[in-house]
Design a protein around this motif. Structure first.
Motif, mmCIF file in Angstrom:
data_model
loop_
_atom_site.group_PDB
_atom_site.id
_atom_site.type_symbol
_atom_site.label_atom_id
_atom_site.label_comp_id
_atom_site.label_asym_id
_atom_site.label_seq_id
_atom_site.Cartn_x
_atom_site.Cartn_y
_atom_site.Cartn_z
ATOM 1 N N GLN A 189 -5.977 -14.347 0.891
ATOM 2 C CA GLN A 189 -4.619 -13.848 0.685
ATOM 3 C C GLN A 189 -3.934 -13.387 1.967
ATOM 4 N N THR A 190 -4.685 -13.264 3.042
ATOM 5 C CA THR A 190 -4.107 -12.628 4.231
ATOM 6 C C THR A 190 -4.292 -13.386 5.534
ATOM 7 N N ASN A 202 2.768 -12.080 -0.364
ATOM 8 C CA ASN A 202 2.644 -11.065 0.690
ATOM 9 C C ASN A 202 4.013 -10.618 1.188
ATOM 10 N N ASP A 205 5.635 -8.435 -1.545
ATOM 11 C CA ASP A 205 4.979 -7.126 -1.619
ATOM 12 C C ASP A 205 5.361 -6.233 -0.438
ATOM 13 N N LYS A 266 7.697 -11.227 -10.241
ATOM 14 C CA LYS A 266 7.553 -9.974 -9.483
ATOM 15 C C LYS A 266 8.738 -9.038 -9.710
ATOM 16 N N ARG A 319 -4.359 -9.514 -7.827
ATOM 17 C CA ARG A 319 -3.969 -8.881 -6.561
ATOM 18 C C ARG A 319 -3.698 -7.385 -6.744
ATOM 19 N N GLN A 320 -3.056 -7.046 -7.846
ATOM 20 C CA GLN A 320 -2.759 -5.651 -8.100
ATOM 21 C C GLN A 320 -4.029 -4.829 -8.282
ATOM 22 N N LYS A 321 -4.984 -5.371 -8.996
ATOM 23 C CA LYS A 321 -6.234 -4.666 -9.254
ATOM 24 C C LYS A 321 -7.124 -4.593 -8.022
ATOM 25 N N ASN A 322 -6.939 -5.514 -7.083
ATOM 26 C CA ASN A 322 -7.797 -5.579 -5.898
ATOM 27 C C ASN A 322 -7.033 -5.298 -4.613
ATOM 28 N N LYS A 323 -5.942 -4.578 -4.731
ATOM 29 C CA LYS A 323 -5.082 -4.302 -3.577
ATOM 30 C C LYS A 323 -5.897 -3.676 -2.445
ATOM 31 N N GLY A 324 -5.744 -4.255 -1.250
ATOM 32 C CA GLY A 324 -6.451 -3.746 -0.080
ATOM 33 C C GLY A 324 -7.879 -4.244 0.047
ATOM 34 N N TYR A 326 -8.688 -7.711 -0.642
ATOM 35 C CA TYR A 326 -8.740 -9.159 -0.532
ATOM 36 C C TYR A 326 -8.313 -9.618 0.840
#
Length: 326
Positions: A189-190, A202, A205, A266, A319-324, A326
């Protein structure tokens, strides 16, 4: 029909984006053992966390590369089936073509050689729609000519040719899967080499307008990763051999349509920024690629389950549940 009952399956690249989902799909069957082989260059140990409680799932060492033939040989001992997903990605291949040769081409040869040595019943090889290049017809059937012009696609064409040669020379059964634009959880994702959907998410967000290169009319076939993983299992089970299949939805979506849908999901009021292609990108980038899914339906029984809206919602939720993380 090939039975996976009590079978031992080696998933090469099994901690990666698609591979980790393939592991999950295999464990939904009555498979005997799933062995994950991964060097963690792109894969993550955390992607295997959901399966750690299943005694059938094991990790071969704590990192192993397909260029290490002794390790590959050891990992394949007693295996009935192999799923080969390990590869350097498209833009990585562009920047590091020699390494791409050693990983994608030489590494695939190593896998094929080990499969023959250990009398593997069937290999599923992850190819790519990149072999086609830009469309001369839509939808693209498996008979579409190879018009690829990049190192990644070239390496996948080489892999396909070697699969066919090993089938002809040694009788190694295989099926090759040509993935369209795969997206979903566990995709990087990054990183600099990530795909168009994570890049757009990204930007949104970060409260920055998403950027579209060109006018947004370029169109692709987007397929959710869990559907792709399920297709890998169906390919193992099917009687088909010495064949290649498109893995996609067959649905054409322009980049503008994709961006508009993501902004809607979103609930964002951001406006798209359009940016001209560089001269190099305008000449080289694929503008139109939609796969015909009919052959995979007929031979493998594969039909996609997740439309783009549903797949994006699942990705956004992940993504919301794993923010920071991934």
């Amino acid at each position: 029909m090939n039975s996976l009952t009590n079978a031992k399956v080696l998933v090469i690249g099994g901690a990666g984006f698609i591979g980790s989902h393939v592991v999950g799909e295999l464990l939904k069957t009555d498979v005997g053992q799933v062995v994950v082989y991964d060097n963690f260059a792109r894969g993550k140990r955390s992607y295997l966390d959901p399966y750690r409680g299943d005694s059938r799932c094991t990790l071969f060492l704590d990192g192993a590369d397909i260029r290490e033939t002794d390790l590959l040989d050891k990992a394949m001992e007693g295996c009935d089936y192999v799923v080969h997903l390990a590869a350097m990605w498209l833009l990585h291949c562009k920047d590091f073509p020699r390494t791409a040769f050693h990983v994608n081409i030489e590494g695939t040869f190593n896998v094929l050689e080990a499969c023959v040595r250990h009398k593997v019943k069937k290999l599923v090889y992850s190819s790519s729609a990149s072999v086609y290049g830009d469309a001369v017809e839509v939808p693209m059937t498996e008979e579409h000519p190879f018009m690829n012009r990049n190192f990644y696609g070239a390496s996948k064409i080489a892999g396909e040719a070697m699969c066919r040669a090993f089938y002809d020379r040694y009788g190694l059964n295989y099926v090759g899967l040509r993935y369209m634009n795969v997206y979903g959880p566990h995709q990087d994702q990054t990183a600099a080499y990530t795909g168009v959907i994570p890049i757009m998410l990204n930007k949104i967000d970060a409260n920055e307008p998403p950027v579209i290169n060109g006018d947004g009319s370029q169109a692709y076939d987007f397929i959710y990763v869990e559907d792709v993983a399920r297709c890998n299992v169906l390919a193992l089970q099917a009687d088909a051999t010495d064949q290649f299949y498109n893995v996609g939805s067959g649905v054409q979506t322009s980049i503008k349509q994709l961006c508009d849908l993501i902004l809607e999901l979103k609930r964002s009021d951001l406006r798209v920024t359009y940016k001209p292609y560089s001269a190099d990108d305008a000449r080289r980038l694929v503008q139109n690629r939609i796969g015909c899914p009919k052959k995979a339906v007929a031979d493998l029984g594969f039909e996609y389950s997740y439309g783009l809206r549903d797949g994006l919602l699942r990705l956004i939720d992940w993504r919301q549940k794993n923010k920071g993380r991934y």
